[in-house]
Design a protein around this motif. Structure first.
Motif, short mmCIF file in Angstrom:
data_model
loop_
_atom_site.label_atom_id
_atom_site.label_comp_id
_atom_site.label_asym_id
_atom_site.label_seq_id
_atom_site.Cartn_x
_atom_site.Cartn_y
_atom_site.Cartn_z
N PRO A 176 8.90 2.95 -12.99
CA PRO A 176 8.41 4.22 -13.33
C PRO A 176 9.12 4.89 -14.54
O PRO A 176 10.14 4.28 -15.03
N PRO A 177 8.40 5.97 -15.31
CA PRO A 177 9.08 6.47 -16.53
C PRO A 177 10.32 7.18 -16.17
O PRO A 177 10.74 7.58 -15.02
N HIS A 229 7.77 4.41 -4.10
CA HIS A 229 8.32 4.23 -2.82
C HIS A 229 9.81 3.39 -3.00
O HIS A 229 9.93 2.41 -3.74
N TYR A 230 11.00 4.01 -2.89
CA TYR A 230 12.25 3.51 -3.08
C TYR A 230 12.71 2.82 -1.85
O TYR A 230 12.53 3.18 -0.68
N HIS A 265 12.12 -1.88 -11.25
CA HIS A 265 10.79 -1.91 -10.48
C HIS A 265 10.97 -1.38 -9.24
O HIS A 265 11.60 -1.56 -8.51
N ARG A 266 9.94 -0.50 -8.98
CA ARG A 266 9.47 0.12 -7.63
C ARG A 266 8.25 0.00 -7.30
O ARG A 266 7.26 -0.44 -8.17
N TYR A 274 0.93 -1.14 0.11
CA TYR A 274 0.15 -0.03 0.10
C TYR A 274 0.90 1.22 0.09
O TYR A 274 2.04 1.36 0.42
N CYS A 275 0.26 2.21 -0.48
CA CYS A 275 0.98 3.62 -0.50
C CYS A 275 0.99 4.28 0.85
O CYS A 275 0.24 4.39 1.39
#
Ligand SMILES: [Zn+2]
Ligand SMILES: [Zn+2]
Lengths: 184, 184
Positions: free
Chosen positions: A16-17, A33-34, A22-23, A3-4
Motif C-alpha cells: 500500500p502507499p 487487511h493486516y 506486502h498486504r 477476499y475482502c
C-alpha cells in the motif's frame, strides 16, 4: 485467492502507499487487511512449590505436557489472559505475580508470554483442551514429554531463578528446529 | 456485514463449536476469522543520557512527541521490531538491551511493549511518520506534549529506574480515559 472482509470482492497482495510490506488489499473498496503476530499468554502456577501442568487434548503436540496457555483475546490484559487460560485449561484459580518470560518465535509469527502466579488452593480439573492436569515438584517435571520449546525454556528459567531466590524477566528468540519447526 | 477472507461469501458472528466467544464464521466454507489483540513495540533509545523522541506526522496525536514504536510485523522478534521502528521512524540505529515495559490497553485491544537500547552514535533523521526527531535530557522531555499514556508511563519508569541505578521490568494496565479513550 483471497477476499475482502469488508466487501467480499477480490483482494490482492500489494504494497500500500506509504507502506513497505506486502498486504492484502481490496481491489474494490481499498480495505487493507493486516496480518500481525499473535500473542500466546500462559502461566506458571505454583502450589506449595509444585507446578501446574496440563496434558494436551488437542493438536499440535497432543498428549504432551504444557503450561496452561493460549491466544490472547480482545478486551483483556495480558495478566487477565494468563489467569483465564489457567482457569480454562486447568480449572485452577491463580493469583498472578508478574510477567516472567517472553519468547519470540518469528518463523511462526508468535510471541509467547508467561506469567508467574500462585494457586490459593490445590484445586484443579482438566478443561476441554486438557487430557489431565497435575502438580509437579521440580524433580517430577516430565522434561521428555513437554509440548513446546518455549515451555521448556520457561520452566528451566523458573526453577533456576527459584533456586537462586530471585525471579527475573527472561527473553528468548527461537529459530526453526529441524524436527519440529511448526511446534514452536 | 462481513465477508469470508477465504471464499468471499457472507460471514456471521457466532460461537464456533468448542469455543466460548463470538467469532466471524463463514456461512459457506466454515472458515473462522480470529481477531486478536495487536502488539505495538517501541524503544527508549539513549545517547549519552539523552532520550530519542519523535514528533508524530500522522494521526492519532499528530504533532505530539512519542517514542519510536509501531505494530509488530510477521517474521520478526519483539527486539527486532523495536530496532526496526527506531530505524524507520527516527532514522537511528540502536543496540537493544532488554525489554523494559509492558502496557495492556484492553479497551483498544493493544499491548505496548517497550525496549531499552543505546544508540552507537547520535545520528538520527525523521522518517515518513515523523515531523522531527530529537534527543532530550531528562529535564527537557516535553511532558505536556507526549502522544500516549503508555509513552508517559514508560518514560517515567525509565527515568526513575535510571536514577536508582537499576532497570526493572514494568507492567501497567490502562483503562479508558475520559477525554482520549481512543488514544491509548
Ligand atoms: Zn473491499
Ligand atoms: Zn468462506
Amino acid at each position: 485467492m483471497s477476499y475482502c472482509i469488508q466487501c467480499g470482492n477480490a483482494a490482492t497482495r500489494q504494497v500500500p502507499p506509504g507502506d513497505n510490506l506486502h498486504r492484502l488489499v481490496c481491489s474494490v473498496c481499498g480495505h487493507i487487511h493486516y496480518d500481525n503476530p499473535r500473542l500466546i499468554v500462559g502461566c506458571i502456577a505454583e502450589w506449595q512449590g509444585r507446578i501446574l501442568l496440563c496434558r494436551r487434548a488437542i493438536e499440535p503436540r497432543l498428549g504432551y505436557w504444557t503450561l496452561p496457555a493460549g491466544f490472547m483475546e480482545n478486551g483483556e490484559t495480558t495478566a487477565q489472559a494468563a489467569a483465564r487460560e489457567t482457569q480454562e485449561e486447568a480449572g485452577a484459580r491463580v493469583a498472578i505475580d508478574a510477567a516472567f518470560a517472553l519468547v519470540s518465535i518469528a518463523h511462526i509469527n508468535q510471541i509467547h508470554l508467561f506469567y508467574r502466579g500462585r494457586m490459593p488452593s490445590p484445586a484443579f480439573a482438566a478443561g476441554e483442551e486438557s487430557l489431565e492436569v497435575a502438580l509437579f515438584t521440580a524433580d517430577e517435571i516430565p522434561w521428555r514429554e513437554l509440548s513446546f520449546r518455549s515451555v521448556r525454556l520457561c520452566l528451566e528459567a523458573y526453577l533456576a531463578d527459584r533456586q537462586n531466590g530471585h525471579f527475573g524477566f527472561h527473553e528468548h528468540a527461537l529459530a526453526p528446529e529441524h524436527e519440529s519447526a511448526a511446534s514452536g
